[in-house]
Scaffold this motif. Structure first.
Motif, PDB file in Angstrom:
ATOM      1  N   THR A   1     -10.640  55.026  13.593  1.00  0.00           N
ATOM      2  CA  THR A   1      -9.791  53.858  13.830  1.00  0.00           C
ATOM      3  C   THR A   1      -8.961  54.115  15.071  1.00  0.00           C
ATOM      4  OG1 THR A   1      -7.964  54.678  12.478  1.00  0.00           O
ATOM      5  CG2 THR A   1      -9.600  53.325  11.355  1.00  0.00           C
ATOM      6  N   THR A   2      -8.393  53.068  15.589  1.00  0.00           N
ATOM      7  CA  THR A   2      -7.520  53.205  16.741  1.00  0.00           C
ATOM      8  C   THR A   2      -6.206  53.819  16.280  1.00  0.00           C
ATOM      9  OG1 THR A   2      -8.496  51.257  17.742  1.00  0.00           O
ATOM     10  CG2 THR A   2      -6.358  51.959  18.598  1.00  0.00           C
ATOM     11  N   GLN A   3      -5.757  54.830  16.976  1.00  0.00           N
ATOM     12  CA  GLN A   3      -4.511  55.494  16.630  1.00  0.00           C
ATOM     13  C   GLN A   3      -3.493  55.229  17.729  1.00  0.00           C
ATOM     14  OE1 GLN A   3      -4.088  57.107  13.722  1.00  0.00           O
ATOM     15  NE2 GLN A   3      -6.181  56.552  13.209  1.00  0.00           N
ATOM     16  N   ARG A   4      -2.272  55.087  17.317  1.00  0.00           N
ATOM     17  CA  ARG A   4      -1.183  54.924  18.280  1.00  0.00           C
ATOM     18  C   ARG A   4      -0.214  56.066  18.090  1.00  0.00           C
ATOM     19  NH1 ARG A   4       1.228  49.085  17.942  1.00  0.00           N
ATOM     20  NH2 ARG A   4       2.831  50.356  18.873  1.00  0.00           N
ATOM     21  N   THR A   5       0.163  56.688  19.183  1.00  0.00           N
ATOM     22  CA  THR A   5       1.062  57.831  19.075  1.00  0.00           C
ATOM     23  C   THR A   5       2.469  57.399  18.701  1.00  0.00           C
ATOM     24  OG1 THR A   5       1.513  57.733  21.446  1.00  0.00           O
ATOM     25  CG2 THR A   5      -0.219  59.239  20.702  1.00  0.00           C
ATOM     26  N   ASP A   6       2.802  56.125  18.894  1.00  0.00           N
ATOM     27  CA  ASP A   6       4.133  55.654  18.545  1.00  0.00           C
ATOM     28  C   ASP A   6       4.117  54.885  17.221  1.00  0.00           C
ATOM     29  OD1 ASP A   6       4.414  52.633  20.560  1.00  0.00           O
ATOM     30  OD2 ASP A   6       2.741  53.482  19.454  1.00  0.00           O
ATOM     31  N   SER A   7       3.110  55.131  16.414  1.00  0.00           N
ATOM     32  CA  SER A   7       2.959  54.442  15.141  1.00  0.00           C
ATOM     33  C   SER A   7       4.164  54.688  14.242  1.00  0.00           C
ATOM     34  CB  SER A   7       1.691  54.938  14.445  1.00  0.00           C
ATOM     35  OG  SER A   7       1.699  54.580  13.101  1.00  0.00           O
ATOM     36  N   ILE A   8       4.686  53.619  13.655  1.00  0.00           N
ATOM     37  CA  ILE A   8       5.820  53.731  12.746  1.00  0.00           C
ATOM     38  C   ILE A   8       5.469  54.636  11.577  1.00  0.00           C
ATOM     39  CG2 ILE A   8       7.320  52.432  11.161  1.00  0.00           C
ATOM     40  CD1 ILE A   8       7.932  51.952  14.095  1.00  0.00           C
ATOM     41  N   HIS A   9       4.263  54.477  11.041  1.00  0.00           N
ATOM     42  CA  HIS A   9       3.833  55.301   9.906  1.00  0.00           C
ATOM     43  C   HIS A   9       3.849  56.787  10.280  1.00  0.00           C
ATOM     44  CE1 HIS A   9       1.582  56.679   6.438  1.00  0.00           C
ATOM     45  NE2 HIS A   9       0.725  57.253   7.260  1.00  0.00           N
TER      46      HIS A   9
ATOM     47  N   LEU B   1       5.466  58.288  12.761  1.00  0.00           N
ATOM     48  CA  LEU B   1       6.828  58.745  13.017  1.00  0.00           C
ATOM     49  C   LEU B   1       7.603  58.953  11.720  1.00  0.00           C
ATOM     50  CD1 LEU B   1       7.762  56.531  16.089  1.00  0.00           C
ATOM     51  CD2 LEU B   1       7.222  58.973  16.067  1.00  0.00           C
ATOM     52  N   ALA B   2       7.427  58.038  10.776  1.00  0.00           N
ATOM     53  CA  ALA B   2       8.117  58.165   9.493  1.00  0.00           C
ATOM     54  C   ALA B   2       7.644  59.398   8.751  1.00  0.00           C
ATOM     55  CB  ALA B   2       7.900  56.917   8.645  1.00  0.00           C
ATOM     56  N   ALA B   3       6.345  59.674   8.784  1.00  0.00           N
ATOM     57  CA  ALA B   3       5.814  60.853   8.105  1.00  0.00           C
ATOM     58  C   ALA B   3       6.354  62.131   8.732  1.00  0.00           C
ATOM     59  CB  ALA B   3       4.284  60.832   8.137  1.00  0.00           C
TER      60      ALA B   3
END
Length: 93
Positions: free
Chosen positions: A45-53, A55-57
């Protein structure tokens, strides 16, 4: 607070050991696998380095590490200054 930290040569030694052979590449190859195992990234899947998920983890893991380190430090201080409070307790680590 009186800890002087690590000597500057430690980082240079670590960097030199990491540069030997293909250690750095192997370490970087392990990172995605560990992130997948931890559920921080999904495969194909496409991953984003600034993903909220993500960062929260990471924030949750950081907090857990801070709490764990604080408890360890407190127990070490109790063992150093008031070891009688720990009499009869077993060390399990």
């Amino acid at each position: 607070m009186n800890d002087p930290g690590f000597h500057h040569s430690v980082l240079a030694d670590f960097r030199d050991r990491l540069a030997e052979g293909d250690r750095a590449d192997r370490l970087l190859d392990l990172a995605p696998a560990r992130l997948k195992e931890a559920g921080l990234v999904r495969e194909r899947t496409t991953q984003r380095t600034d993903s909220i998920h993500g960062l929260a983890a990471v924030r949750d893991l950081t907090r857990l590490e801070l709490v764990t380190e604080a408890v360890r430090a407190v127990l070490e201080e109790v063992a150093r200054t008031a070891s009688h409070l720990l009499d009869g307790r077993r060390r399990t680590a």
